[in-house]
Design a protein around this motif. Sequence first.
Motif, PDB file in Angstrom:
ATOM      1  N   MET A 240      17.008  -0.052   1.214  1.00  0.00           N
ATOM      2  CA  MET A 240      15.730   0.503   0.804  1.00  0.00           C
ATOM      3  C   MET A 240      15.649   1.969   1.224  1.00  0.00           C
ATOM      4  SD  MET A 240      13.990  -1.703  -0.783  1.00  0.00           S
ATOM      5  CE  MET A 240      12.632  -1.218  -1.542  1.00  0.00           C
TER       6      MET A 240
ATOM      7  N   TYR B 150      13.553   5.055   2.630  1.00  0.00           N
ATOM      8  CA  TYR B 150      12.430   5.267   3.519  1.00  0.00           C
ATOM      9  C   TYR B 150      11.904   6.681   3.329  1.00  0.00           C
ATOM     10  CZ  TYR B 150      13.868   1.003   5.834  1.00  0.00           C
ATOM     11  OH  TYR B 150      14.187  -0.301   6.105  1.00  0.00           O
TER      12      TYR B 150
ATOM     13  N   PHE C 264       0.935  -2.344   2.493  1.00  0.00           N
ATOM     14  CA  PHE C 264       2.356  -2.043   2.634  1.00  0.00           C
ATOM     15  C   PHE C 264       2.634  -1.850   4.114  1.00  0.00           C
ATOM     16  CE2 PHE C 264       0.038   1.708   1.227  1.00  0.00           C
ATOM     17  CZ  PHE C 264       0.226   2.576   2.274  1.00  0.00           C
TER      18      PHE C 264
ATOM     19  N   GLU D 212       8.525   2.177   3.760  1.00  0.00           N
ATOM     20  CA  GLU D 212       9.460   1.887   2.680  1.00  0.00           C
ATOM     21  C   GLU D 212       8.867   2.396   1.370  1.00  0.00           C
ATOM     22  OE1 GLU D 212      11.989  -2.066   3.150  1.00  0.00           O
ATOM     23  OE2 GLU D 212       9.835  -2.407   3.349  1.00  0.00           O
TER      24      GLU D 212
ATOM     25  N   THR E  16       8.585   1.522  -1.742  1.00  0.00           N
ATOM     26  CA  THR E  16       8.649   0.434  -2.709  1.00  0.00           C
ATOM     27  C   THR E  16       7.878   0.810  -3.967  1.00  0.00           C
ATOM     28  OG1 THR E  16       6.675  -0.602  -1.814  1.00  0.00           O
ATOM     29  CG2 THR E  16       8.788  -1.289  -0.864  1.00  0.00           C
TER      30      THR E  16
ATOM     31  N   GLU F  44       5.481  -0.799  -5.232  1.00  0.00           N
ATOM     32  CA  GLU F  44       4.064  -1.039  -4.943  1.00  0.00           C
ATOM     33  C   GLU F  44       3.443   0.160  -4.239  1.00  0.00           C
ATOM     34  OE1 GLU F  44       6.469  -3.282  -3.879  1.00  0.00           O
ATOM     35  OE2 GLU F  44       6.198  -4.664  -5.558  1.00  0.00           O
TER      36      GLU F  44
ATOM     37  N   GLU G 286       4.586   3.268  -4.386  1.00  0.00           N
ATOM     38  CA  GLU G 286       4.543   4.384  -5.340  1.00  0.00           C
ATOM     39  C   GLU G 286       3.325   4.266  -6.252  1.00  0.00           C
ATOM     40  OE1 GLU G 286       6.394   7.034  -5.157  1.00  0.00           O
ATOM     41  OE2 GLU G 286       7.635   6.214  -3.559  1.00  0.00           O
TER      42      GLU G 286
END
Length: 162
Positions: free
Chosen positions: A1, A3, A35, A69, A71, A73, A75
């Motif tokens: 992932m 970061y 998140f 992270e 992710t 979601e 963004e």
Amino acid sequence: MAYTTLSEQVRKLANAQRSDAFVKEFRAAVRDGTFDAADLPQRFTLPKAFTRRGHTDTYSRDVRDMVLEATPEFEQWFADMNTQLTPARRGGTIKPTYENIEAGLVDFKALAASTREKLQASYSKGQTMGNSRKGATPAKRGDTPARKATTPAKKTASRKKA
């Protein structure tokens, strides 16, 4: 992932003057579990220029940086928050100046109709006021309004001496 940090996200904001509100919303989203993010030991300075009430000088604030992270979601949340914090341009009325009328920014026909209505209303009001005075009987010469009873003037110290 992949970061990213809170400070990087603050730099991506469209409106830097709302960075404090963004950090507040970011921390609330982390607290609610929208998140995941973790605190970092370093701090960064918000790009917003703060002013104290009644003073002209500005100051800045430092906040603790966080890692998160990146992710899809997050963004999506960031895009929504960025649009919420970016104020929409207030579409104020365009002043009816000669240049604006000539450029076509102001509708001349609507402006002329508005002016005509205003002039007609003013004319009608004046006519109504004049006609209402026609029916009133003029005051006769012998009729004088009753005068108020006056009290005698107080004597001052200089009058007492004389």
